[in-house]
Scaffold this motif. Structure first.
Motif, PDB file in Angstrom:
ATOM      1  N   PRO A  43       0.512  -1.291   0.099  1.00  8.14           N
ATOM      2  CA  PRO A  43      -0.002  -0.131   0.213  1.00  8.14           C
ATOM      3  C   PRO A  43       0.620   1.598  -0.069  1.00  8.14           C
ATOM      4  O   PRO A  43       1.612   1.406   0.616  1.00  8.14           O
ATOM      5  CB  PRO A  43      -0.889  -0.044   1.430  1.00  8.14           C
ATOM      6  CG  PRO A  43      -0.033  -1.183   1.898  1.00  8.14           C
ATOM      7  CD  PRO A  43       0.805  -1.775   1.385  1.00  8.14           C
ATOM      8  N   SER A  44      -0.001   2.233  -0.568  1.00 10.76           N
ATOM      9  CA  SER A  44       0.718   3.780  -0.417  1.00 10.76           C
ATOM     10  C   SER A  44       0.105   4.599   0.743  1.00 10.76           C
ATOM     11  O   SER A  44      -0.849   4.412   1.424  1.00 10.76           O
ATOM     12  CB  SER A  44       0.456   4.460  -1.914  1.00 10.76           C
ATOM     13  OG  SER A  44      -0.839   4.452  -2.045  1.00 10.76           O
ATOM     14  N   THR A  46      -1.979   7.229   2.865  1.00  9.49           N
ATOM     15  CA  THR A  46      -3.135   7.882   2.832  1.00  9.49           C
ATOM     16  C   THR A  46      -3.258   9.072   3.805  1.00  9.49           C
ATOM     17  O   THR A  46      -2.519   9.202   4.629  1.00  9.49           O
ATOM     18  CB  THR A  46      -4.289   6.783   3.022  1.00  9.49           C
ATOM     19  OG1 THR A  46      -3.927   6.506   4.355  1.00  9.49           O
ATOM     20  CG2 THR A  46      -4.272   5.804   2.090  1.00  9.49           C
ATOM     21  N   ARG A  55     -10.306   8.667  -4.850  1.00  9.50           N
ATOM     22  CA  ARG A  55      -9.514   7.551  -4.955  1.00  9.50           C
ATOM     23  C   ARG A  55     -10.677   6.373  -5.687  1.00  9.50           C
ATOM     24  O   ARG A  55     -10.171   5.705  -6.115  1.00  9.50           O
ATOM     25  CB  ARG A  55      -9.549   6.931  -3.472  1.00  9.50           C
ATOM     26  CG  ARG A  55      -8.280   7.777  -2.753  1.00  9.50           C
ATOM     27  CD  ARG A  55      -7.682   7.193  -1.427  1.00  9.50           C
ATOM     28  NE  ARG A  55      -7.133   7.963  -0.762  1.00  9.50           N
ATOM     29  CZ  ARG A  55      -7.490   8.750   0.264  1.00  9.50           C
ATOM     30  NH1 ARG A  55      -8.640   8.584   0.734  1.00  9.50           N
ATOM     31  NH2 ARG A  55      -6.466   9.707   1.040  1.00  9.50           N
ATOM     32  N   ARG A  59      -8.514   4.230  -9.317  1.00 10.06           N
ATOM     33  CA  ARG A  59      -7.774   3.069  -8.664  1.00 10.06           C
ATOM     34  C   ARG A  59      -6.614   2.671  -9.268  1.00 10.06           C
ATOM     35  O   ARG A  59      -6.240   2.776 -10.626  1.00 10.06           O
ATOM     36  CB  ARG A  59      -8.736   1.757  -8.478  1.00 10.06           C
ATOM     37  CG  ARG A  59      -9.890   2.094  -7.898  1.00 10.06           C
ATOM     38  CD  ARG A  59     -11.028   0.921  -7.785  1.00 10.06           C
ATOM     39  NE  ARG A  59     -12.154   1.438  -7.065  1.00 10.06           N
ATOM     40  CZ  ARG A  59     -13.352   1.626  -7.619  1.00 10.06           C
ATOM     41  NH1 ARG A  59     -13.572   1.832  -8.851  1.00 10.06           N
ATOM     42  NH2 ARG A  59     -14.368   1.840  -6.680  1.00 10.06           N
ATOM     43  N   GLN A  71       2.903   0.232   4.901  1.00  7.39           N
ATOM     44  CA  GLN A  71       1.994   1.043   4.548  1.00  7.39           C
ATOM     45  C   GLN A  71       1.692   2.215   5.397  1.00  7.39           C
ATOM     46  O   GLN A  71       1.506   1.869   6.501  1.00  7.39           O
ATOM     47  CB  GLN A  71       0.665   0.275   4.015  1.00  7.39           C
ATOM     48  CG  GLN A  71       0.975  -0.663   2.823  1.00  7.39           C
ATOM     49  CD  GLN A  71      -0.408  -1.274   2.578  1.00  7.39           C
ATOM     50  OE1 GLN A  71      -1.528  -0.973   3.044  1.00  7.39           O
ATOM     51  NE2 GLN A  71      -0.378  -2.336   1.869  1.00  7.39           N
ATOM     52  N   GLU A 381      -9.571   0.830  -3.350  1.00  8.14           N
ATOM     53  CA  GLU A 381      -8.533   1.503  -3.272  1.00  8.14           C
ATOM     54  C   GLU A 381      -7.696   1.045  -2.303  1.00  8.14           C
ATOM     55  O   GLU A 381      -7.905   0.217  -1.568  1.00  8.14           O
ATOM     56  CB  GLU A 381      -9.351   2.825  -2.750  1.00  8.14           C
ATOM     57  CG  GLU A 381      -9.855   2.858  -1.337  1.00  8.14           C
ATOM     58  CD  GLU A 381     -10.637   4.262  -0.939  1.00  8.14           C
ATOM     59  OE1 GLU A 381      -9.649   5.208  -0.524  1.00  8.14           O
ATOM     60  OE2 GLU A 381     -11.703   4.376  -0.913  1.00  8.14           O
ATOM     61  N   ASP A 382      -6.603   1.756  -2.306  1.00  3.18           N
ATOM     62  CA  ASP A 382      -5.285   1.384  -1.640  1.00  3.18           C
ATOM     63  C   ASP A 382      -5.707   1.253   0.209  1.00  3.18           C
ATOM     64  O   ASP A 382      -5.276   0.077   0.625  1.00  3.18           O
ATOM     65  CB  ASP A 382      -4.081   2.359  -1.739  1.00  3.18           C
ATOM     66  CG  ASP A 382      -3.401   2.348  -2.944  1.00  3.18           C
ATOM     67  OD1 ASP A 382      -3.867   1.400  -3.620  1.00  3.18           O
ATOM     68  OD2 ASP A 382      -2.697   3.287  -3.189  1.00  3.18           O
ATOM     69  N   ARG A 385      -7.581  -2.224   0.552  1.00  4.04           N
ATOM     70  CA  ARG A 385      -7.202  -3.321  -0.354  1.00  4.04           C
ATOM     71  C   ARG A 385      -6.376  -4.302   0.501  1.00  4.04           C
ATOM     72  O   ARG A 385      -5.246  -3.835   0.982  1.00  4.04           O
ATOM     73  CB  ARG A 385      -6.394  -2.888  -1.547  1.00  4.04           C
ATOM     74  CG  ARG A 385      -5.922  -3.989  -2.349  1.00  4.04           C
ATOM     75  CD  ARG A 385      -5.179  -3.769  -3.559  1.00  4.04           C
ATOM     76  NE  ARG A 385      -5.693  -2.668  -4.517  1.00  4.04           N
ATOM     77  CZ  ARG A 385      -5.145  -1.473  -4.878  1.00  4.04           C
ATOM     78  NH1 ARG A 385      -3.967  -1.308  -4.297  1.00  4.04           N
ATOM     79  NH2 ARG A 385      -5.679  -0.637  -5.532  1.00  4.04           N
ATOM     80  N   GLN A 420      -2.718  -2.108   7.299  1.00  4.54           N
ATOM     81  CA  GLN A 420      -3.348  -0.735   7.294  1.00  4.54           C
ATOM     82  C   GLN A 420      -3.645  -0.291   8.547  1.00  4.54           C
ATOM     83  O   GLN A 420      -3.274   0.833   9.266  1.00  4.54           O
ATOM     84  CB  GLN A 420      -4.412  -0.385   6.278  1.00  4.54           C
ATOM     85  CG  GLN A 420      -3.946  -0.383   4.757  1.00  4.54           C
ATOM     86  CD  GLN A 420      -4.256  -1.566   4.250  1.00  4.54           C
ATOM     87  OE1 GLN A 420      -3.635  -2.725   4.719  1.00  4.54           O
ATOM     88  NE2 GLN A 420      -4.675  -1.887   2.761  1.00  4.54           N
TER      89      GLN A 420
END
Length: 440
Positions: A43-44, A46, A55, A59, A71, A381-382, A385, A420
């Motif tokens: 993940p990136s 947020t 977002r 995607r 992440q 979305e990240d 996910r 996350q």
């Protein structure tokens, strides 16, 4: 002293008697297994914990998680500071032994939400998301106690259990819980999820590609001759045999004379061993233990595989799975009996009533929060996910639209994937990103 000694002896005799019964059952299982085998081979980053329209409309493809990847999901609406010395939490400290592929990510999410709401102090790994797994847990694996906190309140990241070391980290009044699953289903899930990372599984996967094994699943090839793929001296093979026993810190390779005493110690240490096949009943008992209400316990199943990532099992495969994981079968059957003892103490009729209430509350929460379930990763979305392995597809959830900010925050947390949420809580507690694992 005499009464205390007598009580201790009776307790040990009780455990040994139960083990003797289970051993007979396991012997019958092995005999049945042999019969089946004979028949067969004649993940990136947020910025907040809520989705945005931008977002949804932009995607990106799912990315692979690696050992050193973290992440960052920490920029969230302002939260309260961690618990200080003069604050009292409403619930006791908790250790949750997160076993692999048993439904434990769902229980962890419940505890993450509880801990965040109460500004609990988490005992996090010093590096990444796990306590140096598959090494046995050591107190030195835990990050430092944050400033302003007098003790850790929650420990629920992956580890291989060492009770003595865990008790050095957590307060004396800590509640210990874990979760077990039918060994057949647990191992099938472990195999498919970790095919590319557990050496024994990877070898079987490669063998399944040979023309001689055409039409067979990798799991079927593995079960035909597991010892030819499994090297017990390979550290990465811990999950390749009796994975739940391995996570519980037991000898997972073969039965030895310490097993009865080890099981007795685990039974004494754990206030609740939940059973995945009785998940809602387990949550009711957990709620009674920790003082949680039905909304606290509401859940969606996290880290679930897509239906086409689940291997179909025939009777022969099931028999072989039980034979290969005979110690997990013993562990599971032992704590199944302990579980129903606790259920009877709670009251079976009362338990059924509370389960019905929990299911009604959970369904209400799901209808409010979930727009779509079992969503493929490419459509998520990240933030929502789940981590994707190379061998299976892990599906997720899409949040309902038109929610208030408060409801949206609650709903996102309900379905937030483990990595996350872990990263978010770590940053919230320490004000920095998680450390990457040291290079080999």
């Amino acid at each position: 002293m005499t009464l205390r000694w007598l009580s201790s002896q009776l307790w040990r005799h009780r455990v040994s008697g139960l083990l003797a019964v289970l051993a007979v059952l396991l012997l019958l299982t092995l005999l049945a297994t042999q019969s089946l085998q004979i028949n067969r081979f004649a993940p990136s980053r947020t910025h907040e914990l809520r989705p945005t329209e931008e977002r949804r409309n932009h995607r990106e493809p799912a990315h692979r998680h690696t050992k050193h990847h973290t992440q960052n999901t920490h920029q969230t609406p302002k939260q309260t500071s961690p618990t200080s010395d003069d604050q009292q939490r409403a619930h006791p400290p908790v250790v949750f032994l997160k076993t692999h592929r048993t439904g434990s990510s769902t229980v962890q999410n419940i505890l993450f939400r509880l801990g965040e709401r109460e500004s609990a102090t988490f005992a996090f790994p010093y590096h990444t998301y796990q306590f140096n797994y598959p090494d046995r847990f050591k107190a030195a694996f835990v990050d430092e106690l944050p400033e302003g906190s007098s003790q850790f309140n929650l420990l629920c990241s992956n580890m291989r259990l060492d009770l003595t070391q865990v008790k050095q980290v957590m307060p004396p009044n800590t509640v210990f819980i874990t979760l077990l699953r039918d060994p057949v289903r647990a191992f099938e899930s472990v195999f498919s999820y970790y095919t590319s990372t557990v050496p024994a599984f990877l070898s079987a996967y490669r063998a399944a590609a040979d023309t001689a094994n055409r039409g067979k699943s990798a799991l079927s090839v593995f079960l035909d001759s597991p010892n030819s793929f499994w090297d017990p001296n390979e550290p990465g093979n811990g999950l390749a045999k009796n994975p739940m026993s391995f996570d519980m810190g037991l000898n997972n390779q073969k039965w030895n004379t310490s097993w009865p005493e080890d099981l007795s110690q685990l039974e004494e240490a754990f206030h609740l061993v939940m059973i995945a096949e009785h998940f809602d009943e387990s949550l009711v008992l957990l709620g009674a233990l920790l003082g949680l209400d039905h909304e606290d316990l509401a859940y969606v199943r996290l880290n679930s595989r897509a239906s086409d990532s689940v291997t179909e099992l025939d009777k022969n495969m099931i028999a072989k799975l039980r034979s290969w994981n005979v110690l997990d079968t013993l562990l599971y059957e032992f704590f199944m009996q302990v579980f129903w003892e606790k259920a009877r103490q709670f009251g079976l009729e009362r338990l059924n009533v509370e389960v019905a209430k929990l299911r009604a509350s959970t369904e209400s929460v799901r209808q409010k929060c979930v727009s779509r379930a079992a969503v493929p990763p490419a459509e998520l979305e990240d933030l929502l996910r789940p981590w994707q392995t190379e061998s299976v597809t892990i599906v997720g959830y899409e949040v309902q639209g038109n929610l208030s900010l408060q409801d949206q925050g609650f709903c996102v947390r309900l379905m937030l994937p483990e990595l996350q949420y872990h990263s978010h809580l770590y940053f919230r507690q320490y004000g920095r990103d998680m450390r990457a694992a040291p290079a080999d």
